[in-house]
Scaffold this motif. Structure first.
Motif, PDB file in Angstrom:
ATOM      1  N   THR A  81       2.858 -56.197 -49.787  1.00 19.91           N
ATOM      2  CA  THR A  81       3.193 -55.323 -50.913  1.00 19.91           C
ATOM      3  C   THR A  81       2.947 -53.853 -50.581  1.00 19.91           C
ATOM      4  OG1 THR A  81       0.986 -55.618 -51.796  1.00 19.91           O
ATOM      5  CG2 THR A  81       2.689 -57.042 -52.661  1.00 19.91           C
ATOM      6  N   LEU A  82       2.095 -53.626 -49.572  1.00 17.53           N
ATOM      7  CA  LEU A  82       1.863 -52.232 -49.182  1.00 17.53           C
ATOM      8  C   LEU A  82       3.067 -51.656 -48.459  1.00 17.53           C
ATOM      9  CD1 LEU A  82      -1.724 -52.752 -47.791  1.00 17.53           C
ATOM     10  CD2 LEU A  82      -1.172 -51.522 -49.848  1.00 17.53           C
ATOM     11  N   VAL A  83       3.861 -52.564 -47.853  1.00 20.56           N
ATOM     12  CA  VAL A  83       4.988 -52.094 -47.061  1.00 20.56           C
ATOM     13  C   VAL A  83       6.021 -51.438 -47.964  1.00 20.56           C
ATOM     14  CG1 VAL A  83       6.903 -52.841 -45.624  1.00 20.56           C
ATOM     15  CG2 VAL A  83       4.644 -53.838 -45.312  1.00 20.56           C
ATOM     16  N   GLY A  84       6.427 -50.253 -47.567  1.00 22.91           N
ATOM     17  CA  GLY A  84       7.483 -49.577 -48.317  1.00 22.91           C
ATOM     18  C   GLY A  84       6.964 -48.697 -49.416  1.00 22.91           C
ATOM     19  N   SER A  85       5.802 -49.017 -49.976  1.00 23.84           N
ATOM     20  CA  SER A  85       5.286 -48.165 -51.042  1.00 23.84           C
ATOM     21  C   SER A  85       4.081 -47.355 -50.591  1.00 23.84           C
ATOM     22  CB  SER A  85       4.913 -49.007 -52.262  1.00 23.84           C
ATOM     23  OG  SER A  85       4.101 -50.075 -51.868  1.00 23.84           O
TER      24      SER A  85
ATOM     25  N   ASP B 155       5.172 -51.244 -39.578  1.00 21.14           N
ATOM     26  CA  ASP B 155       4.342 -51.307 -38.374  1.00 21.14           C
ATOM     27  C   ASP B 155       2.885 -51.008 -38.683  1.00 21.14           C
ATOM     28  OD1 ASP B 155       6.636 -51.878 -37.094  1.00 21.14           O
ATOM     29  OD2 ASP B 155       7.037 -49.810 -36.492  1.00 21.14           O
ATOM     30  N   GLU B 156       2.663 -50.015 -39.546  1.00 22.71           N
ATOM     31  CA  GLU B 156       1.279 -49.689 -39.907  1.00 22.71           C
ATOM     32  C   GLU B 156       0.609 -50.868 -40.598  1.00 22.71           C
ATOM     33  OE1 GLU B 156       1.650 -44.890 -40.706  1.00 22.71           O
ATOM     34  OE2 GLU B 156       2.119 -46.332 -42.261  1.00 22.71           O
ATOM     35  N   ALA B 157       1.354 -51.494 -41.515  1.00 18.55           N
ATOM     36  CA  ALA B 157       0.770 -52.626 -42.238  1.00 18.55           C
ATOM     37  C   ALA B 157       0.470 -53.779 -41.290  1.00 18.55           C
ATOM     38  CB  ALA B 157       1.716 -53.079 -43.336  1.00 18.55           C
ATOM     39  N   LYS B 158       1.386 -54.001 -40.325  1.00 25.20           N
ATOM     40  CA  LYS B 158       1.155 -55.085 -39.360  1.00 25.20           C
ATOM     41  C   LYS B 158      -0.094 -54.813 -38.544  1.00 25.20           C
ATOM     42  CE  LYS B 158       5.729 -57.025 -38.627  1.00 25.20           C
ATOM     43  NZ  LYS B 158       6.932 -56.983 -37.808  1.00 25.20           N
ATOM     44  N   VAL B 159      -0.237 -53.587 -38.098  1.00 21.07           N
ATOM     45  CA  VAL B 159      -1.420 -53.238 -37.294  1.00 21.07           C
ATOM     46  C   VAL B 159      -2.688 -53.453 -38.098  1.00 21.07           C
ATOM     47  CG1 VAL B 159      -2.632 -51.307 -36.235  1.00 21.07           C
ATOM     48  CG2 VAL B 159      -0.203 -51.633 -35.794  1.00 21.07           C
ATOM     49  N   LEU B 160      -2.642 -53.033 -39.363  1.00 20.23           N
ATOM     50  CA  LEU B 160      -3.830 -53.202 -40.204  1.00 20.23           C
ATOM     51  C   LEU B 160      -4.142 -54.669 -40.426  1.00 20.23           C
ATOM     52  CD1 LEU B 160      -3.799 -50.584 -43.061  1.00 20.23           C
ATOM     53  CD2 LEU B 160      -5.405 -50.859 -41.204  1.00 20.23           C
ATOM     54  N   ALA B 161      -3.095 -55.469 -40.639  1.00 21.53           N
ATOM     55  CA  ALA B 161      -3.317 -56.890 -40.904  1.00 21.53           C
ATOM     56  C   ALA B 161      -3.894 -57.581 -39.680  1.00 21.53           C
ATOM     57  CB  ALA B 161      -2.005 -57.551 -41.323  1.00 21.53           C
ATOM     58  N   GLU B 162      -3.443 -57.150 -38.502  1.00 20.21           N
ATOM     59  CA  GLU B 162      -3.898 -57.821 -37.282  1.00 20.21           C
ATOM     60  C   GLU B 162      -5.346 -57.493 -36.939  1.00 20.21           C
ATOM     61  OE1 GLU B 162      -0.973 -56.598 -34.527  1.00 20.21           O
ATOM     62  OE2 GLU B 162       0.539 -57.995 -35.288  1.00 20.21           O
ATOM     63  N   GLU B 163      -5.902 -56.499 -37.604  1.00 20.20           N
ATOM     64  CA  GLU B 163      -7.306 -56.184 -37.342  1.00 20.20           C
ATOM     65  C   GLU B 163      -8.232 -57.247 -37.905  1.00 20.20           C
ATOM     66  OE1 GLU B 163      -8.032 -52.370 -38.973  1.00 20.20           O
ATOM     67  OE2 GLU B 163      -6.857 -51.308 -37.464  1.00 20.20           O
ATOM     68  N   ASN B 164      -7.745 -58.071 -38.826  1.00 18.83           N
ATOM     69  CA  ASN B 164      -8.597 -59.074 -39.472  1.00 18.83           C
ATOM     70  C   ASN B 164      -8.249 -60.461 -38.954  1.00 18.83           C
ATOM     71  OD1 ASN B 164      -9.529 -57.014 -41.422  1.00 18.83           O
ATOM     72  ND2 ASN B 164      -7.384 -57.152 -42.035  1.00 18.83           N
ATOM     73  N   GLU B 165      -9.211 -61.377 -39.124  1.00 12.86           N
ATOM     74  CA  GLU B 165      -8.994 -62.771 -38.712  1.00 12.86           C
ATOM     75  C   GLU B 165      -8.926 -63.647 -39.940  1.00 12.86           C
ATOM     76  OE1 GLU B 165     -12.040 -63.871 -36.005  1.00 12.86           O
ATOM     77  OE2 GLU B 165     -10.767 -63.453 -34.274  1.00 12.86           O
ATOM     78  N   TYR B 166      -8.000 -64.593 -39.887  1.00 15.46           N
ATOM     79  CA  TYR B 166      -7.839 -65.526 -40.998  1.00 15.46           C
ATOM     80  C   TYR B 166      -7.831 -66.932 -40.441  1.00 15.46           C
ATOM     81  CZ  TYR B 166      -6.531 -61.532 -43.831  1.00 15.46           C
ATOM     82  OH  TYR B 166      -6.530 -60.345 -44.479  1.00 15.46           O
ATOM     83  N   ASP B 167      -8.089 -67.914 -41.310  1.00 15.42           N
ATOM     84  CA  ASP B 167      -8.049 -69.317 -40.897  1.00 15.42           C
ATOM     85  C   ASP B 167      -6.618 -69.698 -40.563  1.00 15.42           C
ATOM     86  OD1 ASP B 167     -10.692 -69.613 -41.179  1.00 15.42           O
ATOM     87  OD2 ASP B 167     -10.625 -70.534 -43.166  1.00 15.42           O
ATOM     88  N   ALA B 168      -6.453 -70.358 -39.402  1.00 14.08           N
ATOM     89  CA  ALA B 168      -5.133 -70.813 -39.004  1.00 14.08           C
ATOM     90  C   ALA B 168      -4.931 -72.255 -39.481  1.00 14.08           C
ATOM     91  CB  ALA B 168      -4.992 -70.717 -37.491  1.00 14.08           C
ATOM     92  N   GLU B 169      -3.758 -72.792 -39.181  1.00 17.96           N
ATOM     93  CA  GLU B 169      -3.482 -74.202 -39.467  1.00 17.96           C
ATOM     94  C   GLU B 169      -4.368 -75.067 -38.577  1.00 17.96           C
ATOM     95  OE1 GLU B 169      -0.754 -75.716 -41.471  1.00 17.96           O
ATOM     96  OE2 GLU B 169      -1.207 -73.816 -42.450  1.00 17.96           O
TER      97      GLU B 169
ATOM     98  N   LYS C 243      -9.189 -69.469 -35.767  1.00 17.38           N
ATOM     99  CA  LYS C 243      -8.895 -68.171 -36.370  1.00 17.38           C
ATOM    100  C   LYS C 243      -7.634 -67.601 -35.731  1.00 17.38           C
ATOM    101  CE  LYS C 243     -12.534 -67.675 -39.038  1.00 17.38           C
ATOM    102  NZ  LYS C 243     -12.432 -67.479 -40.489  1.00 17.38           N
ATOM    103  N   ARG C 244      -6.883 -66.865 -36.523  1.00 19.37           N
ATOM    104  CA  ARG C 244      -5.705 -66.183 -36.003  1.00 19.37           C
ATOM    105  C   ARG C 244      -5.702 -64.767 -36.561  1.00 19.37           C
ATOM    106  NH1 ARG C 244      -2.931 -65.278 -40.329  1.00 19.37           N
ATOM    107  NH2 ARG C 244      -2.783 -66.780 -42.019  1.00 19.37           N
ATOM    108  N   PRO C 245      -5.039 -63.845 -35.872  1.00 21.72           N
ATOM    109  CA  PRO C 245      -4.939 -62.497 -36.432  1.00 21.72           C
ATOM    110  C   PRO C 245      -4.074 -62.488 -37.692  1.00 21.72           C
ATOM    111  CG  PRO C 245      -3.641 -62.689 -34.426  1.00 21.72           C
ATOM    112  CD  PRO C 245      -4.460 -63.943 -34.524  1.00 21.72           C
ATOM    113  N   GLY C 246      -4.327 -61.538 -38.529  1.00 20.55           N
ATOM    114  CA  GLY C 246      -3.652 -61.499 -39.821  1.00 20.55           C
ATOM    115  C   GLY C 246      -2.168 -61.188 -39.719  1.00 20.55           C
ATOM    116  N   LYS C 247      -1.438 -61.609 -40.747  1.00 22.60           N
ATOM    117  CA  LYS C 247      -0.016 -61.325 -40.846  1.00 22.60           C
ATOM    118  C   LYS C 247       0.235 -60.534 -42.125  1.00 22.60           C
ATOM    119  CE  LYS C 247       1.031 -65.697 -40.659  1.00 22.60           C
ATOM    120  NZ  LYS C 247       1.725 -66.980 -40.557  1.00 22.60           N
ATOM    121  N   LEU C 248       1.479 -60.130 -42.290  1.00 22.05           N
ATOM    122  CA  LEU C 248       1.809 -59.346 -43.484  1.00 22.05           C
ATOM    123  C   LEU C 248       1.603 -60.146 -44.760  1.00 22.05           C
ATOM    124  CD1 LEU C 248       4.986 -57.285 -42.625  1.00 22.05           C
ATOM    125  CD2 LEU C 248       2.664 -56.518 -42.909  1.00 22.05           C
ATOM    126  N   SER C 249       1.730 -61.477 -44.665  1.00 25.87           N
ATOM    127  CA  SER C 249       1.606 -62.283 -45.874  1.00 25.87           C
ATOM    128  C   SER C 249       0.159 -62.522 -46.268  1.00 25.87           C
ATOM    129  CB  SER C 249       2.304 -63.629 -45.666  1.00 25.87           C
ATOM    130  OG  SER C 249       1.768 -64.261 -44.528  1.00 25.87           O
TER     131      SER C 249
END
Lengths: 153, 324
Positions: free
Chosen positions: B124-128, B133-147, B156-162
């Motif tokens: 939701t940050l994208v575009g507003s 690219d900035e949002a992707k970079v920010l998301a990838e700084e965090n780790e989330y539970d993977a499948e 753990k996997r790096p974050g995605k836009l979703s």
């Protein structure tokens, strides 16, 4: 040239079919901003110069030089502000607190502070100045709100 | 009717009790009867008594139930925030997206250490606020539970836009424990969740006085803020001049940062605002056109009715033989 660019930018921004792209401006962003700012500066300079020329067709070189010096001074001041930002809210509210508009509230608050501090020094104070503080703060912020918004970006 | 019966009864009563005096008085007076001179006084007394009773009962009722009993001092309700002239709250204005960008920077660098923003995903940050690219970079700084992988283990996997913005604490208990028992509220809907909205949040952030007013009781571990109900708030002042370096060179004063972050939080609470206002304009435009059309269609449809002429043509009497 620079002046015309600002006009076209304004028109482009104002047109309803203008679109803002979500794509990255990549690394050109800072350069763009600097160029824009320089353009604006140029345009303002050209404006002032043309205005001065219009006012004094037989103008000597001295006033133009003075203007340039003033502009430079202003720019320097802006840079200084950027280095040490001072909160305009504090200054404006302080001015409002001392204004005639808020003098009753300030009078009550000062009196209360005096009374309570003397009571505290003698023994226990049985009251506080929160209500008086509220009235003063309400008056000051009410008075400062439009002025503050004209200063803030 | 009531007056007449009263008059009659007083007359009868007076006649029964002291008839002789009455008679003598009547004899003394020439034409007007004695009861007629006496009864208005009694009537006046009765009316005055009744009115007094009515007024007294109203006063008693008001004394009992009239005034609302406020057991609170003004400090308990907190100072009501001042109304600020927010540009984005006007009908035809959008969010200032440069301000949103600055506000997000303030949130990330200052607020995010304690407050979560758990309902806002990076997409939701994208575009507003940010670019893709900035949002992707920010998301990838965090780790989330993977499948779960082949062994059923969750890596753990790096974050995605979703993914959603990461919270500073795993749960509320951890947040309370880290903040002396005070829970930093989630800021996703804070503008909608507080009376005064933007004004309240801005006033709260900038309203910390240098020292509490004389005599004010500030609890242990609390800070004085006039805008917070009860005036004792666990959050200390966090915004100081120059605490953030804005990328666009805006001077980062306390009020500037507070204004930006408040506008950003308003965007987080209602990201649909820009679209909603545009939709409102569309609705207004379309309905005005439809209304104008309906007026013209009505005129067209009613034209035959409005322009008709009803003429009564009386039969000529000469032609018809009179009936007798």
């Amino acid at each position: 040239m620079g002046f015309w660019d600002t006009i076209t930018d304004l028109v482009e921004a104002a047109t309803p079919w203008a679109t803002a792209d979500a794509e990255a401006p990549a690394k050109e962003l800072p350069e763009e901003t600097t160029t824009e700012s320089t353009k604006e500066e140029e345009s303002t300079k050209s404006e002032t110069e043309t205005a001065a020329a219009a006012e004094e067709p037989a103008a000597e070189e001295e006033p133009a030089a003075e203007e340039e010096a003033e502009e430079e001074a202003e720019e320097e001041e802006e840079e200084e502000e950027e280095e040490e930002p001072v909160d305009p809210k504090e200054e404006i509210e302080e001015a409002c607190r001392n204004s005639k508009q808020c003098s009753p509230a300030k009078h009550h608050f000062d009196e209360c502070v005096e009374r309570v501090t003397s009571a505290e020094s003698e023994g226990g104070a049985k009251e506080d100045c929160v209500e008086e503080f509220f009235h003063l703060a309400h008056c000051a912020t009410q008075c400062a709100a439009p002025k503050l918004w004209s200063v803030l970006k | 009717m009531l007056a007449r019966s009263c008059l009659r009864s007083t007359r009868a009563f007076a006649g029964l009790r002291n008839g002789a005096v009455h008679i003598s008085k009547r004899a003394a007076s020439s034409s007007s009867s004695g009861s007629a001179t006496e009864s208005p006084l009694r009537l006046n007394i009765a009316a005055a008594a009744a009115t007094t009773l009515a007024a007294g009962s109203i006063a008693w009722y008001y004394h009992l139930y009239g005034p609302t009993a406020d057991a609170t001092a003004p400090a308990e309700e907190g100072l009501h925030p001042t109304k600020y002239p927010w540009v984005h709250e006007q009908w035809f204005k959008t969010f200032d997206h440069q301000a949103l960008r600055r506000g997000f920077q303030v949130y990330r660098e200052v607020c995010a250490s304690c407050h979560s923003l758990s309902r806002v995903p990076y997409r939701t940050l994208v575009g507003s606020v940010l670019t893709v690219d900035e949002a992707k970079v920010l998301a990838e700084e965090n780790e989330y539970d993977a499948e779960p992988n082949d062994q059923g283990e969750i890596e753990k996997r790096p974050g995605k836009l979703s993914d959603y913005l990461p919270a500073p604490y795993p749960n509320d208990e951890a947040a309370r424990f880290a903040n002396n028992g005070a829970l930093p509220p989630d800021l996703s809907l804070i503008i909608k969740a507080r009376h005064g909205g933007c004004d309240y949040v801005f006033s709260l952030l900038t309203g910390y006085p240098d020292e509490p007013p004389a005599g004010a009781q500030v609890g242990a571990g609390l800070n004085f803020n006039p805008y917070f109900p009860g005036t004792g708030i666990a959050m200390a002042r966090v915004l100081y001049d120059g605490i953030v370096d804005y990328e666009d060179g805006t001077p980062a004063t306390t009020s500037q940062m507070a204004k930006d972050v408040t506008e950003f939080l308003n965007w987080a609470a209602e990201p649909e605002m820009d679209d909603r206002k545009r939709m409102g304009m569309k609705v207004l435009a379309v309905t005005t056109v439809l209304f104008a059309m309906s007026v013209w269609v009505k005129r067209y449809k009613w034209a035959w009715l409005k322009s008709r002429k009803i003429v009564y043509d009386p039969p000529k009497t000469n032609d018809i033989a009179p009936r007798r």
